[in-house]
Design an enzyme around this catalytic site. Structure first.
Site, PDB file in Angstrom:
ATOM      1  N   LYS A 180       0.829  -1.206   0.000  1.00 28.68           N
ATOM      2  CA  LYS A 180       0.000   0.000   0.000  1.00 28.68           C
ATOM      3  C   LYS A 180       0.869   1.263   0.000  1.00 28.68           C
ATOM      4  CE  LYS A 180      -2.008  -1.086   3.941  1.00 28.68           C
ATOM      5  NZ  LYS A 180      -1.407  -2.403   4.218  1.00 28.68           N
TER       6      LYS A 180
ATOM      7  N   ARG B  44      -0.892  -9.185  13.259  1.00 27.02           N
ATOM      8  CA  ARG B  44      -1.449  -8.173  12.350  1.00 27.02           C
ATOM      9  C   ARG B  44      -2.297  -8.833  11.263  1.00 27.02           C
ATOM     10  NH1 ARG B  44       4.007  -5.465  10.743  1.00 27.02           N
ATOM     11  NH2 ARG B  44       2.785  -4.375   9.164  1.00 27.02           N
TER      12      ARG B  44
ATOM     13  N   ARG C 115     -10.018   0.629   8.116  1.00 27.33           N
ATOM     14  CA  ARG C 115      -9.653  -0.748   8.431  1.00 27.33           C
ATOM     15  C   ARG C 115     -10.765  -1.483   9.160  1.00 27.33           C
ATOM     16  NH1 ARG C 115      -3.652   0.225   8.553  1.00 27.33           N
ATOM     17  NH2 ARG C 115      -2.806  -1.786   9.109  1.00 27.33           N
TER      18      ARG C 115
END
Ligand code: AP5
Ligand code: MG
Ligand code: ZN
Length: 220
Positions: free
Chosen positions: A13, A171, A88
């Site tokens: 990203k 994560r 998110r």
């Protein structure tokens, strides 16, 4: 152009948003970079973010939405922006809709960089960042000319504290539970596109530009 750069941790990203920001002359807004800057400055926000980041967890929605709302109100966002790492969660995506509609804007496109999870761990562990200018490298996939020295500014390269195999596993778990549902969210809004993130960096960039230019042409 109001763009969301989506993708799992390590998908590319930040790397791609930096290229697109230069090409289209609109700012890259990375919530991860904003939190890391706050940690480095030792602010209250930094203290709160540091604990979440170290644990591989998300910073609370209210905090994250607040900093994005403030950032999107700045003058350099008038012609558009590339959000990197936000939203998110569904709550963040709903908040973004509200912020954009208050500003009389519309999301152009959410683009997901799709990369299989096996590759993500290698990408994160080999990542190196410049302490001075923030440029991103990879020991294998995008090495700097001189080891641990930034090509762009001569700054020292470092490894992110959360780029360990252990924190990456956490994560990735958080990504699957909280962020993956956003693919359906943007698909059902008719605002979703996906590129194959397994190709070399320059090929992914070319693919993204193709998708964005086609979207712009349709909008004219
Ligand atoms: P953040 O900084 O956003 O981390 P992330 O989402 O985990 O994503 P990364 O920055 O790790 O990966 P990237 O996709 O940018 O990949 P990159 O281009 O660097 O967030 C960190 C933390 O902050 C979160 O865990 C959370 O605690 C908090 N946070 C942030 N946003 C939040 C939010 N909205 N809500 C709540 N909390 C939030 O590439 C990775 C590596 O791969 C590099 O070395 C690069 O050179 C290499 N690479 C890139 N593309 C390729 C390619 N095509 N082929 C080979 N190598 C490649
Ligand atoms: Mg990033
Ligand atoms: Zn640098």
């Amino acid at each position: 152009m109001e763009i969301l750069m989506m993708g799992a941790p390590g998908a590319g990203k930040g790397t791609q948003a930096a290229y697109l920001s230069k090409k289209y002359g609109i700012p890259q807004i990375s919530t991860g970079d904003m939190f890391r800057a706050a940690v480095a400055e030792g602010t209250e926000l930094g203290k709160q973010a540091a604990a979440c980041m170290a644990a591989g967890k998300l910073v609370p929605d209210a905090v994250t939405i607040g900093i994005v709302r403030e950032r999107l109100a700045k003058a350099d966002c008038e012609k558009g922006f590339i959000l990197d790492g936000f939203p998110r969660t569904v709550e963040q995506a709903d908040a973004l809709e509200r912020i954009l509609s208050e500003q009389g804007k519309n999301l152009t496109l959410a683009i997901n960089i799709a990369v299989p999870s096996e590759e993500l761990i290698e990408r994160a562990i080999g990542r190196r960042l410049c302490r001075k200018c923030g440029a991103t490298y990879h020991v294998k996939f995008k090495p700097s000319r001189q080891e641990n020295v930034c090509d762009a500014c001569g700054g020292e390269l470092y490894q992110r504290a959360d780029d360990t195999a252990e924190t990456m596993a956490k994560r990735l778990g958080v990504y699957e539970a909280s962020t993956l549902p956003l693919i359906e969210y943007y698909k059902s809004a008719g605002k979703y596109a996906e590129v194959d993130g397994r190709c070399p960096i320059s090929e992914v960039t070319a693919e993204l530009i193709k998708v964005l230019d086609a979207t712009e042409d349709r909008g004219r």
